[in-house]
Design a protein around this motif. Sequence first.
Motif, PDB file in Angstrom:
ATOM      1  N   GLU A 155       0.811  -1.215   0.000  1.00 26.64           N
ATOM      2  CA  GLU A 155       0.000   0.000   0.000  1.00 26.64           C
ATOM      3  C   GLU A 155       0.848   1.270   0.000  1.00 26.64           C
ATOM      4  OE1 GLU A 155      -3.950   0.184   0.554  1.00 26.64           O
ATOM      5  OE2 GLU A 155      -3.127  -1.247  -0.870  1.00 26.64           O
ATOM      6  N   ILE A 156       2.134   1.130   0.315  1.00 21.65           N
ATOM      7  CA  ILE A 156       3.010   2.294   0.370  1.00 21.65           C
ATOM      8  C   ILE A 156       3.064   3.009  -0.979  1.00 21.65           C
ATOM      9  CG2 ILE A 156       5.105   1.022  -0.233  1.00 21.65           C
ATOM     10  CD1 ILE A 156       4.845   3.841   2.382  1.00 21.65           C
ATOM     11  N   THR A 157       2.854   2.266  -2.075  1.00 23.06           N
ATOM     12  CA  THR A 157       2.907   2.871  -3.414  1.00 23.06           C
ATOM     13  C   THR A 157       1.720   3.780  -3.685  1.00 23.06           C
ATOM     14  OG1 THR A 157       1.812   0.932  -4.400  1.00 23.06           O
ATOM     15  CG2 THR A 157       4.223   0.940  -4.364  1.00 23.06           C
ATOM     16  N   LYS A 158       0.721   3.747  -2.812  1.00 23.87           N
ATOM     17  CA  LYS A 158      -0.418   4.653  -2.953  1.00 23.87           C
ATOM     18  C   LYS A 158      -0.174   5.986  -2.248  1.00 23.87           C
ATOM     19  CE  LYS A 158      -3.870   0.985  -3.502  1.00 23.87           C
ATOM     20  NZ  LYS A 158      -5.110   0.381  -2.976  1.00 23.87           N
ATOM     21  N   PHE A 159       0.982   6.101  -1.612  1.00 23.55           N
ATOM     22  CA  PHE A 159       1.315   7.325  -0.899  1.00 23.55           C
ATOM     23  C   PHE A 159       2.571   8.006  -1.427  1.00 23.55           C
ATOM     24  CE2 PHE A 159      -1.130   4.714   2.057  1.00 23.55           C
ATOM     25  CZ  PHE A 159      -2.065   5.613   2.530  1.00 23.55           C
ATOM     26  N   ILE A 160       3.574   7.202  -1.806  1.00 26.92           N
ATOM     27  CA  ILE A 160       4.838   7.782  -2.252  1.00 26.92           C
ATOM     28  C   ILE A 160       5.366   7.063  -3.482  1.00 26.92           C
ATOM     29  CG2 ILE A 160       5.490   8.501   0.085  1.00 26.92           C
ATOM     30  CD1 ILE A 160       7.412   6.098   0.147  1.00 26.92           C
ATOM     31  N   ASN A 161       6.264   7.725  -4.185  1.00 28.48           N
ATOM     32  CA  ASN A 161       6.985   7.097  -5.282  1.00 28.48           C
ATOM     33  C   ASN A 161       7.844   5.969  -4.709  1.00 28.48           C
ATOM     34  OD1 ASN A 161       8.976   6.486  -7.300  1.00 28.48           O
ATOM     35  ND2 ASN A 161       8.601   8.482  -8.235  1.00 28.48           N
ATOM     36  N   PRO A 162       7.780   4.773  -5.278  1.00 24.29           N
ATOM     37  CA  PRO A 162       8.524   3.636  -4.717  1.00 24.29           C
ATOM     38  C   PRO A 162      10.027   3.867  -4.578  1.00 24.29           C
ATOM     39  CG  PRO A 162       6.919   2.862  -6.293  1.00 24.29           C
ATOM     40  CD  PRO A 162       6.913   4.359  -6.395  1.00 24.29           C
ATOM     41  N   LYS A 163      10.581   4.794  -5.356  1.00 23.05           N
ATOM     42  CA  LYS A 163      12.031   5.010  -5.236  1.00 23.05           C
ATOM     43  C   LYS A 163      12.392   5.626  -3.884  1.00 23.05           C
ATOM     44  CE  LYS A 163      12.573   9.597  -7.379  1.00 23.05           C
ATOM     45  NZ  LYS A 163      13.243  10.328  -8.487  1.00 23.05           N
ATOM     46  N   TYR A 164      11.399   6.145  -3.161  1.00 22.51           N
ATOM     47  CA  TYR A 164      11.639   6.670  -1.823  1.00 22.51           C
ATOM     48  C   TYR A 164      11.277   5.654  -0.745  1.00 22.51           C
ATOM     49  CZ  TYR A 164      11.864  11.082  -4.350  1.00 22.51           C
ATOM     50  OH  TYR A 164      12.198  12.077  -5.231  1.00 22.51           O
ATOM     51  N   GLY A 165      11.036   4.436  -1.158  1.00 18.60           N
ATOM     52  CA  GLY A 165      10.630   3.409  -0.203  1.00 18.60           C
ATOM     53  C   GLY A 165      11.662   3.163   0.880  1.00 18.60           C
ATOM     54  N   HIS A 166      12.960   3.251   0.523  1.00 18.48           N
ATOM     55  CA  HIS A 166      13.997   2.997   1.519  1.00 18.48           C
ATOM     56  C   HIS A 166      13.967   4.039   2.635  1.00 18.48           C
ATOM     57  CE1 HIS A 166      15.782   5.923  -1.232  1.00 18.48           C
ATOM     58  NE2 HIS A 166      16.619   6.262  -0.264  1.00 18.48           N
TER      59      HIS A 166
END
Length: 316
Positions: free
Chosen positions: A29-40
Amino acid sequence: MKFNGQQATRALILISFSIFLFNLHYTGEITKFINPKYGHLSQSAAIIFLLLFLIQITRVWSSAPVHTYSDCKKSQCCSHGHTHDHGDTPFTTKKLISCAMIVFPLLTGFLLPAKVLDASIANKKGAMITLSGSDNPDSENGEDSRLHNKHINITAAGEQNVEGPGDNLATGSENEMRSGEYDKLIMALENSEVIKLNDKIYSSFFEEISTDVNKYKGRKIELTGFVYKEEGFNGNQLVISRFLITHCVADAGIIGFLSEFRDASRLKKDSWINAEGVIGVTTYNGAPLPYIKVTNWQEIAEPKKPYLYPITIRHS
């Protein structure tokens, strides 16, 4: 052994934030809030919250004599006024408000599902004005505002689509590309008879097509998106839309193609479709605009990953 309720509350808040962030990554669900490249970055935040929790938990129980608020007032460390909290001061209205401000986003995060941006948000953002570039003063001089954003979109947030290696990748480093690879992608777009817009390259191809509409006039195109309709559209018109997230949902912008086909009136806003058609040229507020004459379409379920994320161009 003395239990300190206020310290326990702080520990609970810290572990809740950690669990919340870890859960977003686990479920995707994190991809519904931020660009995945900022996942780290969000993963690092979850770990930091966990470490802070482990430190805080040691303050919840104490077997040693407690350094109380009254003791602190008498001590030299606070001779100039009590400016810190040992966790045993009275639970005041001010503390309650502060706690509520922190707990509220946690409750909404756990209890409310992530809402995907939809046609109502696109309408508030002025979708057609954005797509035509007619909101920029330069368009009055016959110069499309997209030209001014092209370099930024390509070098920092370019996202485009032609069928090729890495189709449908839209997460983290998978959405990075060397400048040479990107150039080959654009060449493939220019030479392709059928333009297939997958999630990875959608925005980049959209940018190229919108910049030089006549160059791609008559080309076949395949794409996926949600239905957006605006007041003033004809019954056979709609926009096949997507939201592009550069950093987070706060900066989400709509991209897509005005489309025409006989069954457009049957489709409701926010329904998702796959469509095939031919690129044509029209105008909106005096600005040239690509549109798609749809020849074939089918309604589909909302994708698991509804957003698009820009390609990051690496020049090294």
